[in-house]
Design a protein around this motif. Structure first.
Motif, PDB file in Angstrom:
ATOM      1  N   ALA A 179       0.821  -1.218   0.000  1.00 53.84           N
ATOM      2  CA  ALA A 179       0.000   0.000   0.000  1.00 53.84           C
ATOM      3  C   ALA A 179       0.852   1.264   0.000  1.00 53.84           C
ATOM      4  O   ALA A 179       0.492   2.258  -0.640  1.00 53.84           O
ATOM      5  CB  ALA A 179      -0.952  -0.004   1.192  1.00 53.84           C
ATOM      6  N   GLN A 180       1.987   1.244   0.653  1.00 53.76           N
ATOM      7  CA  GLN A 180       2.858   2.425   0.700  1.00 53.76           C
ATOM      8  C   GLN A 180       3.477   2.733  -0.669  1.00 53.76           C
ATOM      9  O   GLN A 180       3.964   3.831  -0.888  1.00 53.76           O
ATOM     10  CB  GLN A 180       3.959   2.227   1.737  1.00 53.76           C
ATOM     11  N   ASN A 181       3.426   1.760  -1.604  1.00 55.64           N
ATOM     12  CA  ASN A 181       4.007   1.957  -2.939  1.00 55.64           C
ATOM     13  C   ASN A 181       3.000   2.529  -3.928  1.00 55.64           C
ATOM     14  O   ASN A 181       3.351   2.799  -5.068  1.00 55.64           O
ATOM     15  CB  ASN A 181       4.520   0.630  -3.495  1.00 55.64           C
ATOM     16  N   VAL A 182       1.736   2.672  -3.518  1.00 56.48           N
ATOM     17  CA  VAL A 182       0.695   3.164  -4.415  1.00 56.48           C
ATOM     18  C   VAL A 182       0.898   4.655  -4.665  1.00 56.48           C
ATOM     19  O   VAL A 182       0.935   5.460  -3.733  1.00 56.48           O
ATOM     20  CB  VAL A 182      -0.717   2.895  -3.847  1.00 56.48           C
ATOM     21  N   LEU A 183       1.018   5.001  -5.933  1.00 55.47           N
ATOM     22  CA  LEU A 183       1.163   6.401  -6.328  1.00 55.47           C
ATOM     23  C   LEU A 183      -0.167   7.010  -6.730  1.00 55.47           C
ATOM     24  O   LEU A 183      -0.390   8.205  -6.534  1.00 55.47           O
ATOM     25  CB  LEU A 183       2.149   6.519  -7.502  1.00 55.47           C
ATOM     26  N   GLU A 184      -1.042   6.173  -7.323  1.00 54.92           N
ATOM     27  CA  GLU A 184      -2.295   6.692  -7.849  1.00 54.92           C
ATOM     28  C   GLU A 184      -3.249   5.532  -8.118  1.00 54.92           C
ATOM     29  O   GLU A 184      -2.828   4.455  -8.502  1.00 54.92           O
ATOM     30  CB  GLU A 184      -2.003   7.431  -9.162  1.00 54.92           C
ATOM     31  N   VAL A 185      -4.545   5.777  -7.916  1.00 56.84           N
ATOM     32  CA  VAL A 185      -5.598   4.843  -8.302  1.00 56.84           C
ATOM     33  C   VAL A 185      -6.641   5.659  -9.049  1.00 56.84           C
ATOM     34  O   VAL A 185      -7.084   6.698  -8.566  1.00 56.84           O
ATOM     35  CB  VAL A 185      -6.260   4.160  -7.080  1.00 56.84           C
ATOM     36  N   VAL A 186      -7.019   5.197 -10.251  1.00 57.03           N
ATOM     37  CA  VAL A 186      -7.965   5.946 -11.083  1.00 57.03           C
ATOM     38  C   VAL A 186      -9.044   5.002 -11.599  1.00 57.03           C
ATOM     39  O   VAL A 186      -8.727   3.974 -12.188  1.00 57.03           O
ATOM     40  CB  VAL A 186      -7.259   6.620 -12.294  1.00 57.03           C
ATOM     41  N   ARG A 187     -10.312   5.360 -11.365  1.00 53.77           N
ATOM     42  CA  ARG A 187     -11.422   4.644 -12.003  1.00 53.77           C
ATOM     43  C   ARG A 187     -11.684   5.362 -13.310  1.00 53.77           C
ATOM     44  O   ARG A 187     -12.152   6.497 -13.323  1.00 53.77           O
ATOM     45  CB  ARG A 187     -12.675   4.645 -11.137  1.00 53.77           C
ATOM     46  N   ILE A 188     -11.371   4.711 -14.420  1.00 56.03           N
ATOM     47  CA  ILE A 188     -11.522   5.305 -15.745  1.00 56.03           C
ATOM     48  C   ILE A 188     -12.962   5.143 -16.224  1.00 56.03           C
ATOM     49  O   ILE A 188     -13.529   6.046 -16.822  1.00 56.03           O
ATOM     50  CB  ILE A 188     -10.515   4.663 -16.722  1.00 56.03           C
ATOM     51  N   SER A 189     -13.545   3.983 -15.949  1.00 57.02           N
ATOM     52  CA  SER A 189     -14.942   3.695 -16.282  1.00 57.02           C
ATOM     53  C   SER A 189     -15.391   2.567 -15.368  1.00 57.02           C
ATOM     54  O   SER A 189     -14.597   2.060 -14.572  1.00 57.02           O
ATOM     55  CB  SER A 189     -15.087   3.296 -17.750  1.00 57.02           C
TER      56      SER A 189
END
Length: 142
Positions: free
Chosen positions: A14-24
């Protein structure tokens, strides 16, 4: 019922997550820093056989745009249910299809292979011979 995707990640990453995007509703991405490299993982759920060509085209165009926007310094990885049968032969898609899979190609599988070819991607699970008990037919384990 609405189709959708999600992403699970091990707590230690989890500490390595830079970004999470729901595109659709059918497509998400997560960017992870892995050492000096950034891994962009797409979670995808393609329209099934029988859904409209417009729905399929919209999905593949959206995924294509998202992959195209991935910086060349990042490693793209697409995971999910792409709802196509790529067949057990490369059939001209050498470098994309490793020659191992199950069954026959269908139109949705060809669309998937063409997408991979256009983005210089490879279907990794077609590069390894699987044991018979790991092959599937119509989504059911044999």
């Amino acid at each position: 019922a609405q189709n959708g995707v999600g992403i699970f990640i091990r707590e230690s990453l989890a500490q390595n997550v830079l970004e999470v995007v729901r595109i659709s509703s059918r497509l998400m991405l997560i960017k992870l820093r892995m050492g000096k490299q950034v891994l962009t993982v797409f979670s995808a759920y393609a329209p099934q056989t029988g859904e409209s060509e417009d729905t399929k085209n919209e999905f593949w165009n959206t995924l294509s745009d998202a992959v195209r926007k991935t910086p060349s310094s990042e490693i793209p990885l697409i995971l999910g249910d792409l709802n196509g049968h790529v067949g057990n032969k490369a059939n001209g898609f050498h470098g994309v299809h490793g020659g191992f899979s199950y069954g026959s190609q269908n139109e949705d599988g060809i669309r998937f292979l063409e997408f991979a070819e256009s983005h210089e991607l490879s279907l990794l699970n077609t590069y390894f011979k699987k044991r018979a008990e790991h092959l599937t037919h119509n989504g059911w384990r044999l």
